[in-house]
Structure formats: C-alpha cells, structure tokens
Design a protein around this motif. Sequence first.
Motif, PDB file in Angstrom:
ATOM      1  N   LYS A 180     -26.688-106.438  14.630  1.00 28.18           N
ATOM      2  CA  LYS A 180     -26.255-105.034  14.673  1.00 28.18           C
ATOM      3  C   LYS A 180     -24.905-104.931  15.371  1.00 28.18           C
ATOM      4  N   LEU A 186     -18.977 -98.440  17.038  1.00 26.75           N
ATOM      5  CA  LEU A 186     -19.356 -97.373  16.105  1.00 26.75           C
ATOM      6  C   LEU A 186     -18.737 -96.038  16.481  1.00 26.75           C
TER       7      LEU A 186
ATOM      8  N   ARG B  35     -27.786 -96.232  15.400  1.00 27.63           N
ATOM      9  CA  ARG B  35     -27.374 -97.638  15.322  1.00 27.63           C
ATOM     10  C   ARG B  35     -28.568 -98.551  15.076  1.00 27.63           C
ATOM     11  N   GLN B  44     -24.190-101.351   7.823  1.00 26.85           N
ATOM     12  CA  GLN B  44     -23.758-100.557   8.983  1.00 26.85           C
ATOM     13  C   GLN B  44     -22.345-100.008   8.809  1.00 26.85           C
TER      14      GLN B  44
END
Lengths: 189, 189
Positions: A180, A186, B35, B44
């Motif tokens: 991830k 992000l 997330r 993602q």
Amino acid sequence: MAIRDLILKNRSYRRFDQGFRIEEKTLRELVDLARCSATAANRQPLKFMLSTQPEKNAQIFKTVGFARQLDWQGPAEGERPSAYIIILGDTEISQNFGCDHGIAAQSILLGAVERGLGGVMLGSANKDVLRASLNIPAKYEILLVVALGKPKETVVLETIGQDGKTAYWRDEKSVHHVPKRRLEDLIVG
Amino acid sequence: MAIRDLILKNRSYRRFDQGFRIEEKTLRELVDLARCSATAANRQPLKFMLSTQPEKNAQIFKTVGFARQLDWQGPAEGERPSAYIIILGDTEISQNFGCDHGIAAQSILLGAVERGLGGVMLGSANKDVLRASLNIPAKYEILLVVALGKPKETVVLETIGQDGKTAYWRDEKSVHHVPKRRLEDLIVG
C-alpha cells in the motif's frame, strides 16, 4: 467493532472454506446495507442477483477473474466462494452509475466481515458468458461481482517499496502480501 | 457500533454546525481508512486534497452543488461544512478509476459518522473553477468532493411510494425525507 478494525479486517479474500454454506437470508441482509447507503441523487439504480447454490456458484466462478496479477488460475475446488452478489445497473433507471456500485460493495463487504465472512470485488468478468449463463436481462449492466465466503487465507498489508510496485504477491507459506502507498503520498494538498 | 447502525446513521447530511472545527489530523485518519480499502487491481490511483480552513472551505463551497432536487441554494452561512476531502484520480497511475472513489468515500464517511461527524458525497461540482481556485494540477481528475461537518439536521428514510418517485423532500419542520426502494424490488434473482 470499530470501523478502522473492520476496514483492516476487510481484505480482498480469494480463498475460502468452500464447504461453509452462506444462507440467502445473509445475502439479503448484506444487500439491505447497500440499499441504505448513498446513491447519486438518490436514484438507486442498482439491482442485485444472489447466488448461494453450488451449481449457480460454479456457473459464476467460470466467468470471473481472480487476482490476475498472480500466476494463478484462481481458487481450487474446495477453496472457492460460497456465495456471490452480482451488482447490476438498471439502465431503465439511469445510464450512469457513477461510483454507486463501489459504495454498495463496500457496505456489503464490511457487513460480511462483521459476520466472520469475507470476500472480494471482482471487476473482471466475462460479462457476455455471465449474462447468458444466468439469463441476465439486457436492461441490466453488469457492474461488479462480489464473491463471498469464509476466508481461508492470510492477507497482510505492506508498505510500498522503493520500486513503487503495487502488485501483490504470495510468499512460500502462501500468505498474500499487498503493498500500500504511504498516507503522505496520497495527500496532495 | 454495529455496521448496520453505522450505515443507518450515515445519512447524506448537508446542514452542519459550521462553528465546529475539524482538525486536519481527523481528515488524515479518515483518508487512512480509504487508503486501507479495496482498489481495483491494487493500483491505488486516488489522491486526496484536504480543507479545514474557513477561506479554503469557502472557495470549495462556491463550486459544489447541494441537493439539486430541492429548491434550495445549499446550506446558509453558519450551516456550511467544516471540512472537505476532495478525491482526485491520478491519471499518471491510471486512466480508469472504476468505482474506487465510491469505496473510498464510503470508508471516509463511515469513519466520520463513528466520530460523531457526518457529511455528503458531492458529485456535481464546477470542476474547472474548483481546479483553478485550488490549483489542482491537470494530471488529477476531480472525482468527488466529500463535505464534512457536525450534522445539524434530521434525515429520515422513507419507503418509496406508489408513484415510484425517489426525489427527497423536506417537511415543514425542515426534516429531510429520503424515499428508498424496497429490498424486494432490488433483488432480481
């Protein structure tokens, strides 16, 4: 369970105890969670097809792709999903489903995890074959297949590596690892 | 809280106690729920822009549409959102975001509700103006604006009437009523 724990427990599971039966009543409760979730302009264009029977499950299984990033043909007999919820878009209600099916599928899977079940959203299906096998009327767009079962695998979140690769992998113990991105990568403003 | 209770409490709220401040730390925790949620092929591709400051909130507010089905210009000063999370699609990662933003927004809002907050997914924004106001780079597609705050309205689910109308309405006490289709009408097989 706190929502964070539920979300962390809600991994994309692809191997199950196939002998564990899921009742249609359970699927209906899960669809009811989707029913009570947000939908663009409250249009509610989604419809749901349920499967809990081995024969119907087998028909659906043949048409969906599992974990295409792995050199894997999908779960073996004995490890396949016990049930499916096929999310359809009713084109008589709307031509544009936005992200309604994502909202619905997330509610369904969180409800499944709370019940000790789990599953995965499958976006890659041979939709023509699926439509023909289950006699899905032309007015319904096939949006997503949610596979459900009693998970029989371990899925671990990893921090993405320097190479930036997001492909998941399995180790020698068959544990499924999912890289991830970092939270700070992000957030862009 | 049980997931069903959380989902039922997670209505689309559009009127808030604007004086209630939401910290950026809270928004980061909510983005972290997104997330850790599913994303197609684990790509993602979503990025998140946060706003907790009155000036930035005001800029965003000017560009989004609230409850277009009502004869209403959106929440009045004093009842506006305290924060926003703008969900972006990074086109350098993917050109197709599927329903990832629906999954993410649902996780964010469920986390908000658990914290005593609430909000609404806003799909109708003047994206050109929003992009210009916040200097959102061209490589990011604007997918969804999630408005957040301390809800200051009552939202009630209703069973859809014989006329089949899904438009929500407000009564003389300003309670917001949302007609939902019956579960049996959503299950088609």
